[in-house]
Design a protein around this motif. Structure first.
Motif, PDB file in Angstrom:
ATOM      1  N   ILE A 199       0.831  -1.205   0.000  1.00  0.00           N
ATOM      2  CA  ILE A 199       0.000   0.000   0.000  1.00  0.00           C
ATOM      3  C   ILE A 199       0.862   1.250   0.000  1.00  0.00           C
ATOM      4  O   ILE A 199       0.624   2.203  -0.767  1.00  0.00           O
ATOM      5  CB  ILE A 199      -0.954  -0.016   1.201  1.00  0.00           C
ATOM      6  N   ARG A 200       1.876   1.266   0.837  1.00  0.00           N
ATOM      7  CA  ARG A 200       2.748   2.436   0.894  1.00  0.00           C
ATOM      8  C   ARG A 200       3.542   2.604  -0.405  1.00  0.00           C
ATOM      9  O   ARG A 200       3.823   3.719  -0.827  1.00  0.00           O
ATOM     10  CB  ARG A 200       3.711   2.301   2.076  1.00  0.00           C
ATOM     11  N   ARG A 201       3.879   1.492  -1.048  1.00  0.00           N
ATOM     12  CA  ARG A 201       4.697   1.536  -2.259  1.00  0.00           C
ATOM     13  C   ARG A 201       3.877   1.885  -3.498  1.00  0.00           C
ATOM     14  O   ARG A 201       4.334   2.632  -4.370  1.00  0.00           O
ATOM     15  CB  ARG A 201       5.369   0.170  -2.456  1.00  0.00           C
ATOM     16  N   GLU A 202       2.649   1.370  -3.584  1.00  0.00           N
ATOM     17  CA  GLU A 202       1.877   1.454  -4.821  1.00  0.00           C
ATOM     18  C   GLU A 202       0.869   2.601  -4.853  1.00  0.00           C
ATOM     19  O   GLU A 202       0.403   2.967  -5.928  1.00  0.00           O
ATOM     20  CB  GLU A 202       1.133   0.131  -5.043  1.00  0.00           C
ATOM     21  N   SER A 203       0.526   3.163  -3.698  1.00  0.00           N
ATOM     22  CA  SER A 203      -0.501   4.206  -3.676  1.00  0.00           C
ATOM     23  C   SER A 203       0.036   5.515  -4.229  1.00  0.00           C
ATOM     24  O   SER A 203       1.228   5.823  -4.070  1.00  0.00           O
ATOM     25  CB  SER A 203      -1.004   4.423  -2.241  1.00  0.00           C
ATOM     26  N   PRO A 204      -0.824   6.305  -4.868  1.00  0.00           N
ATOM     27  CA  PRO A 204      -0.395   7.632  -5.330  1.00  0.00           C
ATOM     28  C   PRO A 204      -0.086   8.526  -4.140  1.00  0.00           C
ATOM     29  O   PRO A 204      -0.589   8.321  -3.031  1.00  0.00           O
ATOM     30  CB  PRO A 204      -1.608   8.136  -6.120  1.00  0.00           C
ATOM     31  N   GLU A 205       0.750   9.525  -4.370  1.00  0.00           N
ATOM     32  CA  GLU A 205       1.117  10.459  -3.291  1.00  0.00           C
ATOM     33  C   GLU A 205      -0.043  11.402  -2.974  1.00  0.00           C
ATOM     34  O   GLU A 205      -0.712  11.880  -3.888  1.00  0.00           O
ATOM     35  CB  GLU A 205       2.343  11.274  -3.701  1.00  0.00           C
ATOM     36  N   PRO A 206      -0.269  11.683  -1.696  1.00  0.00           N
ATOM     37  CA  PRO A 206       0.360  11.031  -0.558  1.00  0.00           C
ATOM     38  C   PRO A 206      -0.323   9.696  -0.261  1.00  0.00           C
ATOM     39  O   PRO A 206      -1.557   9.617  -0.332  1.00  0.00           O
ATOM     40  CB  PRO A 206       0.132  12.033   0.577  1.00  0.00           C
ATOM     41  N   PRO A 207       0.433   8.649   0.067  1.00  0.00           N
ATOM     42  CA  PRO A 207      -0.193   7.357   0.360  1.00  0.00           C
ATOM     43  C   PRO A 207      -0.958   7.426   1.684  1.00  0.00           C
ATOM     44  O   PRO A 207      -0.695   8.300   2.513  1.00  0.00           O
ATOM     45  CB  PRO A 207       1.007   6.411   0.477  1.00  0.00           C
ATOM     46  N   PRO A 208      -1.907   6.529   1.901  1.00  0.00           N
ATOM     47  CA  PRO A 208      -2.649   6.550   3.161  1.00  0.00           C
ATOM     48  C   PRO A 208      -1.746   6.211   4.338  1.00  0.00           C
ATOM     49  O   PRO A 208      -0.744   5.497   4.193  1.00  0.00           O
ATOM     50  CB  PRO A 208      -3.715   5.472   2.960  1.00  0.00           C
ATOM     51  N   HIS A 209      -2.106   6.720   5.501  1.00  0.00           N
ATOM     52  CA  HIS A 209      -1.433   6.337   6.734  1.00  0.00           C
ATOM     53  C   HIS A 209      -1.926   4.950   7.133  1.00  0.00           C
ATOM     54  O   HIS A 209      -3.118   4.649   6.991  1.00  0.00           O
ATOM     55  CB  HIS A 209      -1.751   7.327   7.847  1.00  0.00           C
ATOM     56  N   VAL A 210      -1.026   4.119   7.629  1.00  0.00           N
ATOM     57  CA  VAL A 210      -1.400   2.787   8.090  1.00  0.00           C
ATOM     58  C   VAL A 210      -1.139   2.701   9.589  1.00  0.00           C
ATOM     59  O   VAL A 210      -0.019   2.971  10.045  1.00  0.00           O
ATOM     60  CB  VAL A 210      -0.618   1.686   7.359  1.00  0.00           C
ATOM     61  N   ILE A 211      -2.168   2.348  10.338  1.00  0.00           N
ATOM     62  CA  ILE A 211      -2.037   2.078  11.770  1.00  0.00           C
ATOM     63  C   ILE A 211      -2.232   0.581  11.966  1.00  0.00           C
ATOM     64  O   ILE A 211      -3.271   0.035  11.600  1.00  0.00           O
ATOM     65  CB  ILE A 211      -3.069   2.858  12.602  1.00  0.00           C
ATOM     66  N   VAL A 212      -1.236  -0.072  12.513  1.00  0.00           N
ATOM     67  CA  VAL A 212      -1.282  -1.516  12.703  1.00  0.00           C
ATOM     68  C   VAL A 212      -2.031  -1.845  13.992  1.00  0.00           C
ATOM     69  O   VAL A 212      -1.833  -1.189  15.023  1.00  0.00           O
ATOM     70  CB  VAL A 212       0.149  -2.092  12.756  1.00  0.00           C
ATOM     71  N   LEU A 213      -2.889  -2.850  13.927  1.00  0.00           N
ATOM     72  CA  LEU A 213      -3.630  -3.322  15.089  1.00  0.00           C
ATOM     73  C   LEU A 213      -3.111  -4.699  15.480  1.00  0.00           C
ATOM     74  O   LEU A 213      -2.938  -5.571  14.629  1.00  0.00           O
ATOM     75  CB  LEU A 213      -5.122  -3.410  14.776  1.00  0.00           C
ATOM     76  N   THR A 214      -2.841  -4.902  16.763  1.00  0.00           N
ATOM     77  CA  THR A 214      -2.331  -6.183  17.231  1.00  0.00           C
ATOM     78  C   THR A 214      -2.912  -6.512  18.594  1.00  0.00           C
ATOM     79  O   THR A 214      -3.355  -5.620  19.325  1.00  0.00           O
ATOM     80  CB  THR A 214      -0.787  -6.158  17.317  1.00  0.00           C
ATOM     81  N   THR A 215      -2.914  -7.787  18.927  1.00  0.00           N
ATOM     82  CA  THR A 215      -3.364  -8.221  20.258  1.00  0.00           C
ATOM     83  C   THR A 215      -2.190  -8.399  21.204  1.00  0.00           C
ATOM     84  O   THR A 215      -2.383  -8.575  22.398  1.00  0.00           O
ATOM     85  CB  THR A 215      -4.125  -9.559  20.162  1.00  0.00           C
ATOM     86  N   ILE A 216      -0.953  -8.337  20.678  1.00  0.00           N
ATOM     87  CA  ILE A 216       0.243  -8.610  21.474  1.00  0.00           C
ATOM     88  C   ILE A 216       1.088  -7.350  21.566  1.00  0.00           C
ATOM     89  O   ILE A 216       1.484  -6.786  20.547  1.00  0.00           O
ATOM     90  CB  ILE A 216       1.078  -9.738  20.837  1.00  0.00           C
ATOM     91  N   ARG A 217       1.370  -6.908  22.778  1.00  0.00           N
ATOM     92  CA  ARG A 217       2.131  -5.664  22.958  1.00  0.00           C
ATOM     93  C   ARG A 217       3.533  -5.773  22.366  1.00  0.00           C
ATOM     94  O   ARG A 217       4.018  -4.845  21.726  1.00  0.00           O
ATOM     95  CB  ARG A 217       2.210  -5.318  24.448  1.00  0.00           C
TER      96      ARG A 217
END
Length: 216
Positions: free
Chosen positions: A69-87
């Motif tokens: 997503i960060r590589r292929e999206s046109p500028e500016p690419p979307p921000h990605v917030i990662v969700l996890t269950t493990i700290r």
């Protein structure tokens, strides 16, 4: 209006998350995806501002999807917030390297989640420096000796700001410490991120740690 794409392989979690976020003023859930391949396709189709990305999914994991997503999206690419269950999830470090702007635990309070989405759109980091450093200590490779060569293109002032940002200081904190306007700090930070080829303050911290330019 901040446009959101939600990505998780658990439909019940997706539905609950969508209900919470849709109830907030200024946020719009434009789509959902159940795996990384769907996330890439839906990002291309919907062009969201922020992608909330699960890490561990079938078909294609969140780390690979974030990189695409960060590589292929046109500028500016979307921000990605990662969700996890493990700290302390090793995959989070990989996601940060791939361009994620930060990570949140899935059990985060709804108001904190909403604040984090708004913050990342404004260019702020969405994880506490202490948590970032804990992950780096546990999983990130570190060079045997300090290597400042990555800073070669930075001006003396930019190096000064780099050192402060790498320790987790916000733009406001840096502005107060250096007795300059916060807008000046923002301008310098944009230049620093561009010259270093990193997408976020979190990646800047990781870069500084891995090159042993900060001790944590």
């Amino acid at each position: 209006m901040i446009r959101l794409l939600l990505v998780d392989d658990q439909e019940l979690f997706l539905q609950g998350l969508a209900m919470i976020l849709e109830s907030q003023e200024g946020l719009e859930v434009v789509g959902t995806a159940l795996d990384g391949e769907q996330a890439i396709a839906r990002t291309r189709e919907l062009q969201p501002d922020v992608v909330l990305m699960d890490i561990r999914m079938p078909v294609l994991d969140g780390v690979s999807a974030t990189a695409a997503i960060r590589r292929e999206s046109p500028e500016p690419p979307p921000h990605v917030i990662v969700l996890t269950t493990i700290r302390h999830d090793e995959a989070v470090v990989d996601a940060l390297r791939a361009g994620a702007s930060g990570f949140l635990l899935k059990d985060a309070r709804p108001e904190f989640l909403v604040q984090s989405i708004r913050a990342v759109v404004e260019g702020q980091q969405v994880i506490a420096p202490a948590e970032t450093f804990d992950l780096l200590r546990a999983f990130a490779p570190v060079r045997p000796a300090p290597d400042a060569s990555i800073l070669a293109e930075l001006t003396e002032r930019e190096r000064e700001l780099f050192a402060l940002a790498a320790r987790g200081l916000s733009n406001a904190d840096i502005a107060r410490q250096l007795w300059v306007a916060e807008t000046t700090v923002k301008t310098h930070m944009r230049a620093i991120l561009t010259k270093l080829g990193v997408a976020s303050r979190v990646q800047l911290i990781a870069l500084a740690y891995e090159h042993r330019l900060i001790e944590v």
